[in-house]
Each structure stands twice: as structure tokens, then as C-alpha cells.
Motif scaffolding. Structure first.
Motif, PDB file in Angstrom:
ATOM      1  N   LEU A  72       0.822  -1.209   0.000  1.00 44.99           N
ATOM      2  CA  LEU A  72       0.000   0.000   0.000  1.00 44.99           C
ATOM      3  C   LEU A  72       0.857   1.260   0.000  1.00 44.99           C
ATOM      4  O   LEU A  72       0.549   2.237  -0.697  1.00 44.99           O
ATOM      5  N   VAL A  73       1.935   1.241   0.758  1.00 50.36           N
ATOM      6  CA  VAL A  73       2.862   2.381   0.764  1.00 50.36           C
ATOM      7  C   VAL A  73       3.475   2.554  -0.625  1.00 50.36           C
ATOM      8  O   VAL A  73       3.576   3.675  -1.143  1.00 50.36           O
ATOM      9  N   GLY A  74       3.874   1.463  -1.236  1.00 55.44           N
ATOM     10  CA  GLY A  74       4.441   1.523  -2.580  1.00 55.44           C
ATOM     11  C   GLY A  74       3.447   2.026  -3.606  1.00 55.44           C
ATOM     12  O   GLY A  74       3.805   2.772  -4.524  1.00 55.44           O
ATOM     13  N   LEU A  75       2.189   1.646  -3.455  1.00 52.50           N
ATOM     14  CA  LEU A  75       1.156   2.117  -4.369  1.00 52.50           C
ATOM     15  C   LEU A  75       0.979   3.628  -4.250  1.00 52.50           C
ATOM     16  O   LEU A  75       0.900   4.341  -5.259  1.00 52.50           O
ATOM     17  N   VAL A  76       0.943   4.129  -3.024  1.00 53.66           N
ATOM     18  CA  VAL A  76       0.817   5.569  -2.811  1.00 53.66           C
ATOM     19  C   VAL A  76       2.030   6.297  -3.384  1.00 53.66           C
ATOM     20  O   VAL A  76       1.890   7.342  -4.031  1.00 53.66           O
ATOM     21  N   LEU A  77       3.223   5.765  -3.154  1.00 57.68           N
ATOM     22  CA  LEU A  77       4.428   6.387  -3.704  1.00 57.68           C
ATOM     23  C   LEU A  77       4.415   6.390  -5.231  1.00 57.68           C
ATOM     24  O   LEU A  77       4.815   7.380  -5.857  1.00 57.68           O
ATOM     25  N   THR A  78       3.962   5.306  -5.820  1.00 57.03           N
ATOM     26  CA  THR A  78       3.886   5.228  -7.281  1.00 57.03           C
ATOM     27  C   THR A  78       2.919   6.262  -7.835  1.00 57.03           C
ATOM     28  O   THR A  78       3.223   6.947  -8.819  1.00 57.03           O
ATOM     29  N   ILE A  79       1.762   6.381  -7.222  1.00 61.70           N
ATOM     30  CA  ILE A  79       0.789   7.381  -7.669  1.00 61.70           C
ATOM     31  C   ILE A  79       1.368   8.778  -7.510  1.00 61.70           C
ATOM     32  O   ILE A  79       1.227   9.626  -8.404  1.00 61.70           O
ATOM     33  N   PHE A  80       2.032   9.039  -6.399  1.00 60.96           N
ATOM     34  CA  PHE A  80       2.632  10.346  -6.158  1.00 60.96           C
ATOM     35  C   PHE A  80       3.678  10.677  -7.225  1.00 60.96           C
ATOM     36  O   PHE A  80       3.687  11.773  -7.787  1.00 60.96           O
TER      37      PHE A  80
END
Length: 54
Positions: free
Chosen positions: A41-49
Motif C-alpha cells: 500500500l505504501v508503494g502504491l501511494v508512492l507510485t501514484i505520487f
């Protein structure tokens, strides 16, 4: 790529956390799963950012 990296980091972190607490194999599996999901989930947020910034 970021999601996969954070997934693996989360899994390793979960296994190490359970090992330090003296957990058995199933404890390690549970901690690895939970930390892997959190890492994903953290990686997904970072990717979107990152995608939004470029």
C-alpha cells in the motif's frame, strides 16, 4: 517497480520482527503477510505520487 520493492521490504521486515519476538513459523508468516500488504500500500501511494509529479 516501487510496489514490488516495498512489498519485499515489508516481507523481510515482518519476518525479522517476528523472529526477534521469538515467533514460530506461522507467526513469521503472519507478520510477513501483514507487513507485505502494508508495504504494498505504501508503494502504491508512492507510485501514484511519482506519476502525478511527472
Amino acid at each position: 517497480m516501487i510496489v514490488v520493492a516495498t512489498l519485499l521490504i515489508g516481507i523481510v521486515w515482518g519476518i525479522r520482527k517476528a523472529s526477534r519476538r521469538g515467533g514460530n513459523r506461522l507467526d513469521k508468516l503472519q507478520h510477513a503477510t501483514a507487513a507485505g500488504i502494508a508495504g504494498t500500500l505504501v508503494g502504491l501511494v508512492l507510485t501514484i505520487f511519482v506519476e502525478r509529479m511527472l
